[in-house]
Design an enzyme around this catalytic site. Structure first.
Site, PDB file in Angstrom:
ATOM      1  N   ARG A 115      25.747  55.374   0.744  1.00  0.00           N
ATOM      2  CA  ARG A 115      26.336  56.470   1.543  1.00  0.00           C
ATOM      3  C   ARG A 115      25.972  56.282   3.015  1.00  0.00           C
ATOM      4  O   ARG A 115      26.670  56.720   3.917  1.00  0.00           O
ATOM      5  CB  ARG A 115      25.890  57.842   1.010  1.00  0.00           C
ATOM      6  CG  ARG A 115      26.427  59.011   1.809  1.00  0.00           C
ATOM      7  CD  ARG A 115      26.488  60.336   1.039  1.00  0.00           C
ATOM      8  NE  ARG A 115      25.317  60.625   0.265  1.00  0.00           N
ATOM      9  CZ  ARG A 115      24.129  61.024   0.769  1.00  0.00           C
ATOM     10  NH1 ARG A 115      23.979  61.177   2.074  1.00  0.00           N
ATOM     11  NH2 ARG A 115      23.103  61.268  -0.022  1.00  0.00           N
ATOM     12  N   TYR A 146      49.457  65.790  12.663  1.00  0.00           N
ATOM     13  CA  TYR A 146      49.706  65.746  11.221  1.00  0.00           C
ATOM     14  C   TYR A 146      49.394  67.126  10.592  1.00  0.00           C
ATOM     15  O   TYR A 146      48.422  67.781  10.992  1.00  0.00           O
ATOM     16  CB  TYR A 146      48.841  64.638  10.609  1.00  0.00           C
ATOM     17  CG  TYR A 146      48.771  64.684   9.110  1.00  0.00           C
ATOM     18  CD1 TYR A 146      49.928  64.604   8.342  1.00  0.00           C
ATOM     19  CD2 TYR A 146      47.553  64.834   8.454  1.00  0.00           C
ATOM     20  CE1 TYR A 146      49.877  64.672   6.959  1.00  0.00           C
ATOM     21  CE2 TYR A 146      47.484  64.890   7.070  1.00  0.00           C
ATOM     22  CZ  TYR A 146      48.651  64.818   6.332  1.00  0.00           C
ATOM     23  OH  TYR A 146      48.593  64.892   4.961  1.00  0.00           O
ATOM     24  N   ASP A 157      44.043  60.650  17.434  1.00  0.00           N
ATOM     25  CA  ASP A 157      44.506  60.041  16.189  1.00  0.00           C
ATOM     26  C   ASP A 157      45.586  59.028  16.582  1.00  0.00           C
ATOM     27  O   ASP A 157      46.664  59.393  17.044  1.00  0.00           O
ATOM     28  CB  ASP A 157      45.068  61.139  15.277  1.00  0.00           C
ATOM     29  CG  ASP A 157      45.509  60.610  13.925  1.00  0.00           C
ATOM     30  OD1 ASP A 157      45.894  59.434  13.834  1.00  0.00           O
ATOM     31  OD2 ASP A 157      45.509  61.397  12.947  1.00  0.00           O
ATOM     32  N   LYS A 180      47.372  53.918   6.245  1.00  0.00           N
ATOM     33  CA  LYS A 180      48.701  53.540   6.748  1.00  0.00           C
ATOM     34  C   LYS A 180      48.730  52.069   7.170  1.00  0.00           C
ATOM     35  O   LYS A 180      48.585  51.208   6.346  1.00  0.00           O
ATOM     36  CB  LYS A 180      49.094  54.475   7.884  1.00  0.00           C
ATOM     37  CG  LYS A 180      48.706  55.946   7.665  1.00  0.00           C
ATOM     38  CD  LYS A 180      49.375  56.578   6.465  1.00  0.00           C
ATOM     39  CE  LYS A 180      49.080  58.074   6.449  1.00  0.00           C
ATOM     40  NZ  LYS A 180      49.150  58.670   5.133  1.00  0.00           N
TER      41      LYS A 180
HETATM   42  N1  LCS Z   1      46.576  61.314  10.595  1.00  0.00           N
HETATM   43  C1  LCS Z   1      47.898  61.079  10.503  1.00  0.00           C
HETATM   44  C2  LCS Z   1      48.673  60.818  11.751  1.00  0.00           C
HETATM   45  C3  LCS Z   1      48.517  61.091   9.263  1.00  0.00           C
HETATM   46  O1  LCS Z   1      49.823  60.842   9.213  1.00  0.00           O
HETATM   47  C4  LCS Z   1      47.749  61.361   8.097  1.00  0.00           C
HETATM   48  C5  LCS Z   1      48.363  61.393   6.737  1.00  0.00           C
HETATM   49  C6  LCS Z   1      46.379  61.605   8.237  1.00  0.00           C
HETATM   50  C7  LCS Z   1      45.832  61.560   9.508  1.00  0.00           C
HETATM   51  C8  LCS Z   1      45.487  61.871   7.065  1.00  0.00           C
HETATM   52  O2  LCS Z   1      45.145  60.680   6.468  1.00  0.00           O
HETATM   53  P1  LCS Z   1      44.771  60.482   4.912  1.00  0.00           P
HETATM   54  O3  LCS Z   1      43.614  61.388   4.637  1.00  0.00           O
HETATM   55  O4  LCS Z   1      45.974  60.888   4.123  1.00  0.00           O
HETATM   56  O5  LCS Z   1      44.415  59.051   4.835  1.00  0.00           O
HETATM   57  N2  LCS Z   1      49.747  61.443   6.749  1.00  0.00           N
HETATM   58  C9  LCS Z   1      50.538  61.588   5.733  1.00  0.00           C
HETATM   59  C10 LCS Z   1      51.945  61.658   5.856  1.00  0.00           C
HETATM   60  O6  LCS Z   1      52.560  61.706   6.918  1.00  0.00           O
HETATM   61  N3  LCS Z   1      52.480  61.716   4.658  1.00  0.00           N
HETATM   62  O7  LCS Z   1      51.526  61.722   3.666  1.00  0.00           O
HETATM   63  C11 LCS Z   1      50.218  61.682   4.298  1.00  0.00           C
END
Ligand code: LCS
Length: 396
Positions: free
Chosen positions: A61, A114, A186, A211
């Site tokens: 961790r 987001y 972000d 992504k």
């Molecule tokens: N930041 C952005 C710009 C995102 O698009 C997402 C997830 C996150 C943070 C969060 O990341 P995760 O915890 O899912 O790895 N975006 C999503 C979307 O546009 N569709 O499904 C998830």
């Protein structure tokens, strides 16, 4: 092992692993804990002191050799001081915010973010006595006006999900620097291939590594890059205590994904530009949002801070919600699914899917209308993708 040792002891103890080999691919160090050479070794690592000539790993961790390789790769790409990897993008975001904000502090955040992040800043943080002001992420003057003596963090997302609106990195970073406020962005939609916010003076860069960094839609992961030692200490403390650490299995896939980031992004950039141009010229498409189009309202700013324009497009079709639904349900090569940044093209309806938690009034103000479709352009043949969109557009 001695022959008089009983079977229940034999089953759990193996010969300690020694590593005189040098694999080209990083192994998965799936170990929760690490053997300590002596009591002093354990005591030093536990109190965050270096243990000269001995292993630096205590407990996964706190740090793990596989996850450290992934973190270091991202750190190189972002030109950061240090990068931490997290279990999810949301773990990276919440860890970052909680490492800097306490009750009574104030956060200035862009509205164009987001949906999950929007929920954290508007619902979760206020439960802990943190005050939040939301501003239009495209207007640095709104960030400036919102600053109070208690403002500790400025938060932006650029390009923003899903409307591809752009925040001015250099101007917002300067605002933070002049006022002693940490700036956090972000940068998921750009990926480190297209944009490096630390170069513009931002203090922290976050990614949903789910992504583009991962790139194959097979992991959920996140990263936090900091520009200096003070932030490094704060983020490390929160990450290891809140526990949103990345698994070594996911780190293995992330490392594998990052190796092809440049070639994938090159194709994402090319394909998305070709598709955005096709959509813009189609009579049934009323609006296209893509940073690489000259019609993007912030195209000049985009050219100053991005090397490429990315693989994400948003567009509206004539006929609103019904036409949008018909389109996303009838594409054949492009797949109906949320998420983005993988090798395959994905399509979704933002207002009812990724951004349903943002109130309708707020959505409309940010341009997330009921007819808005979001397309994550993959690395397939651009001609095939255009053909796919053409055949559906002809039916709506
Ligand atoms: N930041 C952005 C710009 C995102 O698009 C997402 C997830 C996150 C943070 C969060 O990341 P995760 O915890 O899912 O790895 N975006 C999503 C979307 O546009 N569709 O499904 C998830």
């Amino acid at each position: 092992m001695d022959s008089d040792i009983r079977i229940d002891t034999k089953t759990v103890h193996q010969k300690p692993v020694d590593y005189p080999v040098h694999p080209i691919s990083t192994p998965i160090f799936s170990s929760s804990t690490f053997v300590l050479e002596d009591a002093d070794h354990g005591a030093r690592l536990s109190s965050l002191q270096p243990a000269e000539g001995k292993s630096k790993y205590l407990y996964s961790r706190w740090g793990n050799p596989t996850t450290d390789v992934a973190a270091d790769m991202i750190n190189q790409l972002e030109s950061g001081h240090r990068t931490f990897v997290a279990a999810t993008g949301m773990a990276a975001i919440s860890t970052s915010l909680f490492s800097l904000l306490k009750s009574g502090d104030h956060l200035v955040a862009a509205t164009n973010i987001y949906g999950g992040t929007y929920e954290v800043v508007t619902k979760v943080l206020p439960q802990y006595g943190i005050e939040v002001t939301l501003v239009d992420g495209t207007k640095p003057e709104e960030f400036e006006r919102a600053i109070r003596p208690t403002t500790r963090v400025i938060y932006a997302e650029t390009p923003a999900n899903p409307t591809m609106s752009i925040s001015d990195l250099a101007t917002i970073a300067e605002l933070g620097r002049l006022n002693g406020i940490v700036t956090m962005v972000d940068s998921t939609f750009a990926s480190p291939y297209n944009q490096n916010p630390i170069q513009f003076g931002f203090n922290m860069v976050l990614h949903s590594a789910t992504k583009y960094l991962g790139g194959h839609s097979d992991i959920i992961s996140g990263s936090i890059t900091v520009d200096g030692e003070e932030l490094e200490k704060k983020v490390f403390q929160t990450l290891k205590l809140f526990g949103g650490t990345m698994s070594p299995f996911d780190a293995f896939l992330l490392i594998r994904g990052i190796k092809t980031l440049a070639v994938r992004m090159e194709r994402h950039n090319q394909n998305a530009l070709a598709i955005a141009q096709f959509l813009e010229s189609h009579p049934k498409v009323s609006r296209v949002y893509y940073p690489g189009l000259e019609s993007h309202p912030q195209h000049e700013l985009v050219k100053r801070q991005m090397r490429g324009f990315g693989g994400m497009i948003a567009f509206e079709v004539e006929g609103g919600m019904n036409a949008a639904k018909k389109l996303i349900e009838n594409v054949k090569i492009i797949t109906l699914a949320v998420s983005l940044g993988g090798v395959e093209s994905l399509i979704e309806h933002a207002a009812s899917m990724t951004h349903t938690m943002v109130p309708k009034e707020e959505r409309e103000r940010a341009g997330i209308t009921d007819g808005l479709i979001r397309l994550s352009v993959g690395i397939e043949s651009a001609e095939d993708l255009i053909q796919d969109l053409k055949q559906v557009l002809a039916t709506i």
